[in-house]
Design a protein around this motif. Structure first.
Motif, PDB file in Angstrom:
ATOM      1  N   SER A  59       0.841  -1.194   0.000  1.00 52.44           N
ATOM      2  CA  SER A  59       0.000   0.000   0.000  1.00 52.44           C
ATOM      3  C   SER A  59       0.878   1.247   0.000  1.00 52.44           C
ATOM      4  N   ILE A  60       0.384   2.308  -0.596  1.00 53.42           N
ATOM      5  CA  ILE A  60       1.125   3.560  -0.648  1.00 53.42           C
ATOM      6  C   ILE A  60       0.218   4.699  -0.194  1.00 53.42           C
ATOM      7  N   LYS A  61       0.835   5.756   0.313  1.00 54.98           N
ATOM      8  CA  LYS A  61       0.068   6.927   0.737  1.00 54.98           C
ATOM      9  C   LYS A  61      -0.313   7.744  -0.489  1.00 54.98           C
TER      10      LYS A  61
ATOM     11  N   GLU B 140       6.487  12.682 -16.238  1.00 54.10           N
ATOM     12  CA  GLU B 140       6.491  13.543 -17.424  1.00 54.10           C
ATOM     13  C   GLU B 140       5.927  14.925 -17.133  1.00 54.10           C
ATOM     14  N   HIS B 141       5.224  15.078 -16.029  1.00 55.80           N
ATOM     15  CA  HIS B 141       4.586  16.355 -15.712  1.00 55.80           C
ATOM     16  C   HIS B 141       5.425  17.216 -14.774  1.00 55.80           C
ATOM     17  N   CYS B 142       6.007  16.593 -13.739  1.00 58.56           N
ATOM     18  CA  CYS B 142       6.717  17.386 -12.733  1.00 58.56           C
ATOM     19  C   CYS B 142       8.176  16.967 -12.552  1.00 58.56           C
ATOM     20  N   GLY B 143       8.600  15.881 -13.169  1.00 56.64           N
ATOM     21  CA  GLY B 143       9.990  15.467 -13.081  1.00 56.64           C
ATOM     22  C   GLY B 143      10.363  14.731 -11.803  1.00 56.64           C
ATOM     23  N   GLN B 144       9.392  14.400 -10.966  1.00 59.38           N
ATOM     24  CA  GLN B 144       9.678  13.700  -9.720  1.00 59.38           C
ATOM     25  C   GLN B 144       9.674  12.181  -9.945  1.00 59.38           C
ATOM     26  N   ARG B 145      10.070  11.440  -8.906  1.00 64.26           N
ATOM     27  CA  ARG B 145      10.137   9.981  -8.997  1.00 64.26           C
ATOM     28  C   ARG B 145       8.760   9.360  -8.771  1.00 64.26           C
ATOM     29  N   HIS B 146       8.673   8.048  -9.034  1.00 68.72           N
ATOM     30  CA  HIS B 146       7.438   7.305  -8.840  1.00 68.72           C
ATOM     31  C   HIS B 146       7.577   6.321  -7.683  1.00 68.72           C
ATOM     32  N   GLN B 147       6.464   6.112  -6.983  1.00 66.39           N
ATOM     33  CA  GLN B 147       6.349   5.024  -6.021  1.00 66.39           C
ATOM     34  C   GLN B 147       5.642   3.856  -6.699  1.00 66.39           C
ATOM     35  N   LEU B 148       5.999   2.654  -6.284  1.00 68.20           N
ATOM     36  CA  LEU B 148       5.386   1.463  -6.856  1.00 68.20           C
ATOM     37  C   LEU B 148       4.529   0.791  -5.793  1.00 68.20           C
ATOM     38  N   GLY B 149       3.250   0.617  -6.086  1.00 71.02           N
ATOM     39  CA  GLY B 149       2.323  -0.029  -5.163  1.00 71.02           C
ATOM     40  C   GLY B 149       1.610  -1.186  -5.820  1.00 71.02           C
ATOM     41  N   GLY B 150       0.967  -1.992  -5.014  1.00 70.22           N
ATOM     42  CA  GLY B 150       0.223  -3.128  -5.524  1.00 70.22           C
ATOM     43  C   GLY B 150       0.967  -4.438  -5.341  1.00 70.22           C
TER      44      GLY B 150
END
Length: 596
Positions: free
Chosen positions: A236-238, A339-349
């Protein structure tokens, strides 16, 4: 006399009157009345559909007969045809077996409540749900089992309800045989149901109903992703969509455990309510259908900067003539940076990516509740929530919230009606969500959503000079929108549930209305959670016997009092104060202000 000594209070809910012991030996939470009302409504409609195949007609007190008649007065032939149809229908119903509440139906359903506590839910089933053969109310506590038997006798349903004192998992494992399985299994534990799920998917009959409650929302909403994985096999992710994600996590866990035994699930209704989630799923057996399970699950990539999310299916299936071809999915759907803000991604699931409701079944429950409003104490809330559920886009997982989109770019929040209208004008579908009152559920890509927000920002500009060049807001607003958003309100952007002023998102009924203290196995009065909060506020250890101040420290600035002191206990170190105030020498004391 013994009963009067042992049983101190009585609580009435629905048609049931429940006796309770003096001590907090058996768990009970009155806020869960909505949960129990909704469960009675769902099981009634499930029994109506299932028993109709067995030639049994379900009769609910207070429910009006649904007769199709002609509304035209000009065509008597049509009226005569309608009368004949009605007579034929009534004749068929008279020949069928009739199931009523409180009576045992030999062709009826076998129900198990695995964690029954006081037995209130099971007693209500016996008194309010027709078409039941037997109800087993189980609890591991001997005191709870004795209380269940007392309440069954007190309500006159001992012929339907049997008390059981066993481990819930072991009881369900014992009933795995095809002829011994339960048609309905209800699990409402204190906390997580994870350790009961494996037994539940085996002990439910073919096409049977599982009713599962999860109250460990801190785990499922992203506070402890590693704990969520250990319990449900999903991280789970916030995120703003955490409540719907929690629903999809429990559905993923159920489907995964059922797949081990060549079984699969079909969600009927999944709701996020108050401090818990509740799912109603049917379980079927089929090796061929189980192969579709991988393509029903998905990983979610969530941007930590702007909140954009993308789903990645775990598997892929394609139709090849009369055969289904299965293959690994290709991905990922995002780059190394957003692609929108240049930040990293969290992976959930992984999580369940298919519809979480059966729209046809939900409409049946909604129609039954709305047509018989006096049946349940929370009928208005059930009608409001189910109405919102029917308005949701069932093929669109998760959602955005307008306030989080506005917060990302530091602009004013657009009205929900205008934002939904802008999405509709742009050619996308949009709906609300029962899980969040500010939710935007849409099939529009994240790029289109941010284009609409850029257009809104042009109408309500922010101070660009105050934005950091590394912030998501600066990066998003530096790009020109590729479309011209129209915020003119549309009629279809206003949902029917809002037009009818239904109770859609109920406010908290009173203070400390959430989860109650766990029942103490050894008896005795358990300390209430609110008492603990008052005693251990901010986890401070108060050693001074003097009374605490009744005002917060931020307001501890009065004329002539510019210093704060603390107990030094033989400390010779002076404490420097703010500019313009003297230092405090040995022996000074500081009052600890409650509420800081």
């Amino acid at each position: 006399m013994d009963n009067l000594i042992y049983l101190k209070s009585r609580y009435i809910e629905g048609k049931a009157a429940i006796l309770f012991p003096n001590a907090n030996e058996v768990f009970y939470n009155p806020v869960q009345e909505f949960n129990r009302d909704l469960t009675c409504a769902v099981i009634t409609e499930f029994a109506r559909d299932l028993l109709a195949e067995r030639g049994v007609k379900v009769v609910v007190p207070g429910e009006k007969e649904k007769v199709l008649v002609s509304l035209t007065e000009e065509d008597p032939e049509v009226d005569a045809e309608a009368d004949l149809t009605t007579e034929k229908k009534n004749g068929d119903e008279e020949s069928a077996v009739v199931a009523t509440v409180g009576e045992k139906c030999e062709l009826g359903l076998r129900v198990l409540e695995g964690l029954a506590a006081s037995g209130l839910r099971s007693v209500r089933f016996a008194l309010e749900v027709p078409g039941l053969l037997s109800i087993t109310a189980n609890d591991f506590s001997a005191k709870a089992a004795a209380l269940i038997a007392r309440n069954a006798q007190y309500n006159g349903v001992s012929h339907l309800l049997q008390a059981s004192c066993k481990d819930a998992s072991m009881l369900m494992y014992e009933k795995r045989g095809k002829k011994e399985r339960y048609d309905v299994i209800d699990l409402d534990p204190y906390g997580s149901p994870s350790h009961f799920l494996d037994a539940a998917v085996q002990a439910v009959s073919e096409g049977g109903l599982l009713c599962i409650t999860c109250t460990d929302m801190a785990v499922m909403a992203g506070n402890s992703g590693e704990t969520c994985y250990s319990k449900y096999g999903s991280v789970s992710i916030k995120a703003k969509y955490c409540h719907e994600m929690a629903l999809r996590i429990i559905l993923h866990s159920l489907d995964q455990r059922a797949g081990v035994y060549q079984r699969y699930i079909q969600p009927l209704l999944s709701v996020s309510v108050d401090f818990y989630i509740r799912v109603f799923v049917r379980v079927f057996t089929g090796q061929a259908t189980v192969k579709n399970s991988a393509s029903k699950q998905a990983l979610v990539y969530n941007c930590v900067g702007c909140g954009s999310f993308h789903l990645q299916r775990m598997g892929r299936r394609t139709i090849n003539g009369k055969h289904m071809k299965y293959s690994a999915a290709s991905g990922p759907p995002v780059g190394t940076e957003c692609e929108h803000c240049g930040q990293r991604h969290q992976l959930g699931g992984p999580l369940w990516a298919e519809p979480i409701h059966d729209s046809q079944f939900v409409h049946k429950v909604l129609s039954a509740v709305a047509g018989n409003p006096s049946r349940f104490g929370t009928a208005k809330r059930i009608e409001g929530m189910l109405s919102v559920v029917t308005e949701e886009l069932d093929d669109v997982p998760l959602y955005y919230t307008v306030d989080s989109l506005s917060s990302t770019i530091h602009c004013n929040t657009p009205p929900l009606l205008k934002f939904r209208s802008a999405l509709l004008h742009a050619g996308h579908r949009v709906s609300i969500s029962h899980a969040c009152k500010n939710a935007i559920k849409t099939d529009a890509p994240s790029a289109a959503i941010w284009d609409i927000m850029r257009c809104w920002e042009k109408m309500n500009p922010v101070k660009r000079e105050k934005l950091s060049v590394t912030s998501p807001a600066f990066k998003i607003l530096s790009t020109e929108p590729s479309l011209e958003a129209c915020f003119t309100a549309r009629e279809d952007a206003n949902p029917q549930s809002r037009k009818r002023h239904l109770t859609r998102f109920q406010e908290n009924p009173h203070a400390f209305w959430g989860p109650k203290a766990r029942a103490k196995a050894g008896g005795g009065i358990s300390t209430n959670l609110q008492d603990k909060r008052k005693k251990f506020q901010n986890k401070r250890k108060i050693t001074d016997s003097s009374p605490l101040k009744n005002f917060p420290c931020k307001r501890f600035r009065e004329v002539g009092l510019g210093i704060s002191t603390i107990h030094t206990h033989n400390t010779h170190t002076s404490i420097s104060q703010r500019a313009g105030t003297p230092t405090v020498a040995e022996g000074s004391s500081r009052e600890i202000c409650e509420g800081e």
